[in-house]
Write a protein that holds these residues in place. Structure first.
Motif, PDB file in Angstrom:
ATOM      1  N   LYS A   1       0.836  -1.211   0.000  1.00  0.00           N
ATOM      2  CA  LYS A   1       0.000   0.000   0.000  1.00  0.00           C
ATOM      3  C   LYS A   1       0.874   1.265   0.000  1.00  0.00           C
ATOM      4  CE  LYS A   1      -3.915   1.885   2.583  1.00  0.00           C
ATOM      5  NZ  LYS A   1      -3.341   2.849   3.524  1.00  0.00           N
ATOM      6  N   THR A   2       1.900   1.267   0.854  1.00  0.00           N
ATOM      7  CA  THR A   2       2.788   2.443   0.935  1.00  0.00           C
ATOM      8  C   THR A   2       3.494   2.675  -0.389  1.00  0.00           C
ATOM      9  OG1 THR A   2       3.200   1.756   3.208  1.00  0.00           O
ATOM     10  CG2 THR A   2       4.618   3.481   2.350  1.00  0.00           C
ATOM     11  N   LYS A   3       3.949   1.586  -1.005  1.00  0.00           N
ATOM     12  CA  LYS A   3       4.675   1.731  -2.271  1.00  0.00           C
ATOM     13  C   LYS A   3       3.718   2.219  -3.374  1.00  0.00           C
ATOM     14  CE  LYS A   3       8.396  -1.643  -1.405  1.00  0.00           C
ATOM     15  NZ  LYS A   3       9.645  -0.889  -1.426  1.00  0.00           N
ATOM     16  N   LEU A   4       2.517   1.622  -3.410  1.00  0.00           N
ATOM     17  CA  LEU A   4       1.561   2.031  -4.448  1.00  0.00           C
ATOM     18  C   LEU A   4       1.215   3.514  -4.316  1.00  0.00           C
ATOM     19  CD1 LEU A   4      -0.918  -0.983  -4.841  1.00  0.00           C
ATOM     20  CD2 LEU A   4       0.436   0.096  -6.656  1.00  0.00           C
ATOM     21  N   GLU A   5       0.987   3.955  -3.070  1.00  0.00           N
ATOM     22  CA  GLU A   5       0.656   5.379  -2.849  1.00  0.00           C
ATOM     23  C   GLU A   5       1.793   6.270  -3.335  1.00  0.00           C
ATOM     24  OE1 GLU A   5      -2.185   4.694   1.062  1.00  0.00           O
ATOM     25  OE2 GLU A   5      -0.215   5.636   1.335  1.00  0.00           O
ATOM     26  N   THR A   6       3.022   5.835  -3.050  1.00  0.00           N
ATOM     27  CA  THR A   6       4.196   6.611  -3.480  1.00  0.00           C
ATOM     28  C   THR A   6       4.216   6.712  -5.008  1.00  0.00           C
ATOM     29  OG1 THR A   6       5.403   5.778  -1.574  1.00  0.00           O
ATOM     30  CG2 THR A   6       6.734   6.702  -3.357  1.00  0.00           C
ATOM     31  N   PHE A   7       3.980   5.588  -5.678  1.00  0.00           N
ATOM     32  CA  PHE A   7       4.054   5.591  -7.146  1.00  0.00           C
ATOM     33  C   PHE A   7       2.908   6.368  -7.796  1.00  0.00           C
ATOM     34  CE2 PHE A   7       7.016   1.918  -6.666  1.00  0.00           C
ATOM     35  CZ  PHE A   7       8.093   2.544  -7.293  1.00  0.00           C
ATOM     36  N   VAL A   8       1.735   6.314  -7.193  1.00  0.00           N
ATOM     37  CA  VAL A   8       0.608   7.084  -7.745  1.00  0.00           C
ATOM     38  C   VAL A   8       0.972   8.573  -7.730  1.00  0.00           C
ATOM     39  CG1 VAL A   8      -1.772   7.812  -7.287  1.00  0.00           C
ATOM     40  CG2 VAL A   8      -1.193   5.380  -7.266  1.00  0.00           C
ATOM     41  N   THR A   9       1.556   9.025  -6.615  1.00  0.00           N
ATOM     42  CA  THR A   9       1.955  10.436  -6.524  1.00  0.00           C
ATOM     43  C   THR A   9       3.077  10.742  -7.517  1.00  0.00           C
ATOM     44  OG1 THR A   9       1.382  10.387  -4.205  1.00  0.00           O
ATOM     45  CG2 THR A   9       2.699  12.261  -4.929  1.00  0.00           C
ATOM     46  N   LEU A  10       4.088   9.886  -7.563  1.00  0.00           N
ATOM     47  CA  LEU A  10       5.208  10.135  -8.484  1.00  0.00           C
ATOM     48  C   LEU A  10       4.705  10.197  -9.930  1.00  0.00           C
ATOM     49  CD1 LEU A  10       7.982   7.798  -6.986  1.00  0.00           C
ATOM     50  CD2 LEU A  10       8.021  10.311  -7.070  1.00  0.00           C
ATOM     51  N   ASP A  11       3.804   9.299 -10.267  1.00  0.00           N
ATOM     52  CA  ASP A  11       3.260   9.251 -11.628  1.00  0.00           C
ATOM     53  C   ASP A  11       2.557  10.566 -11.974  1.00  0.00           C
ATOM     54  OD1 ASP A  11       2.613   8.015 -14.063  1.00  0.00           O
ATOM     55  OD2 ASP A  11       0.646   7.398 -13.300  1.00  0.00           O
ATOM     56  N   ARG A  12       1.901  11.138 -10.966  1.00  0.00           N
ATOM     57  CA  ARG A  12       1.167  12.394 -11.181  1.00  0.00           C
ATOM     58  C   ARG A  12       2.121  13.578 -11.331  1.00  0.00           C
ATOM     59  NH1 ARG A  12      -0.371  15.602  -7.300  1.00  0.00           N
ATOM     60  NH2 ARG A  12      -0.356  13.997  -5.684  1.00  0.00           N
TER      61      ARG A  12
END
Ligand code: 3HC
Length: 284
Positions: free
Chosen positions: A95-106
């Motif tokens: 979950k922590t990694k996915l949240e990080t990547f969603v933000t980075l992608d944005r």
């Protein structure tokens, strides 16, 4: 595409090592941690590691200052907008990694490649949480990062060839030997290493030999720098347990199942070197 502006998210044991080797290779690095206190911890870990090299006469004090000068710190992911490559090394939690990547992608420009240093989670699942699966890859470094020469470059079915080539070139640039693996549980190394490390716990649990003799067997019989019980402690028993659970879930093979003794030790808070107690006592 050459990766020149590097971002690293997470400045713990692995993240700070990645920051260090990238800055040492002459690259500009932006490192992110969530609090000022964690930024300070990361910075001092890097200073200490470089200081060790200075003390041994392997690095000049001026070079150390130049390396530190190439590292900037931030607590805001927005500052990665302009990076060529961002390597995520946050806590091993989906979950922590996915949240990080969603933000980075944005926030990142479309050309930015995103990489995860995960040792056990699916790169494909992480990539699928972004809108740039073609520019998503695994870059698995080994602990201690400044010492261990390997980087596993992990591709998914969607990773662009150009990103794979750039990631390999980046690994070489930071002084590592890249190996290319498909995204499958444990990639190459943990797929082979984890059953071996679990087997050592099982034979110890079954009373085959003392822990010292098990470790000496592999050190002096096979030339390993650490015996398997020492290495379990070094990696962290909670980390071993976690990786085992993920691999067992993926393959359903007993050799990946965390041994009962490992589970009990984790429950008791004996996590290895980091807590001063694992198979061995590190409190002194
Ligand atoms: N940071 C920077 N440098 C370090 C370091 C650290 N944390 N630890 C050791 N070093 C350097 C020392 O400065 C020394 O450098 P030099 O040869 O240039 O002088 C060199 O490493 C050897 O260190 P020491 O003499 O202090 O200690 P050892 O000879 O006992 O080596 C070790 C320590 C390198 C950790 C060695 O025991 C070893 O290689 N152990 C096996 C580690 C291993 O297998 N790692 C992989 C774990 S699996 C993993 O990470 C995957 C994950 O997904 C689970």
């Amino acid at each position: 595409m050459e990766f020149n502006k590097i971002g690293v998210v997470g400045c713990g044991q692995m993240g700070s090592g990645i920051v260090e080797v990238a800055a040492k290779a002459g690259l500009e690095v932006l490192a992110m941690e969530i609090t000022d206190e964690l930024i300070e911890k990361g910075r001092s870990r890097i200073e200490k590691s470089l200081g060790r090299a200075v003390d041994k006469g392997k690095l000049s004090a001026e070079d150390k200052d130049a390396i530190m000068g190439r590292i900037k710190f931030t607590s805001n992911l927005d500052n990665f907008a302009d990076s060529d490559l961002v390597v995520e090394a946050v806590t091993e939690d989906l979950k922590t990694k996915l949240e990080t990547f969603v933000t980075l992608d944005r926030v990142c420009k479309p050309e930015t490649a995103l990489a995860s240093n995960t040792s056990s989670l699916s790169i494909t699942e992480l990539a699928a949480g972004t809108n740039r699966p073609g520019r998503f890859i695994g870059l698995h470094f080994f602990n201690p990062v400044p010492v261990m020469k390997l980087v596993e470059v992990v591709k998914t079915v969607a990773t662009d060839e150009e990103v794979i080539a750039s990631a390999r070139a980046f690994a070489e640039k930071v002084g590592k030997v890249p190996v290319l693996a498909k995204d499958g549980g444990g990639f190459i190394v943990n797929r082979l290493l984890v059953p071996y490390l679990f087997d050592a716990i099982l034979v110890y649990q079954n009373g085959l030999a003392t822990k010292e003799d098990i470790d000496n067997g592999m050190k002096f019989g096979c030339g390993h720098p650490m015996g398997p019980l020492e290495l379990n402690d070094f990696i962290g028993l909670d980390t071993m347990y976690y990786i085992g659970e993920i691999l067992f879930e993926e393959f359903k093979e007993p050799r990946f199942a965390p041994p009962p003794l490992l589970k009990r030790m984790v429950q008791a808070g004996y996590l290895g070197r980091k807590t001063g107690r694992g198979f061995y006592d590190y409190s002194k």
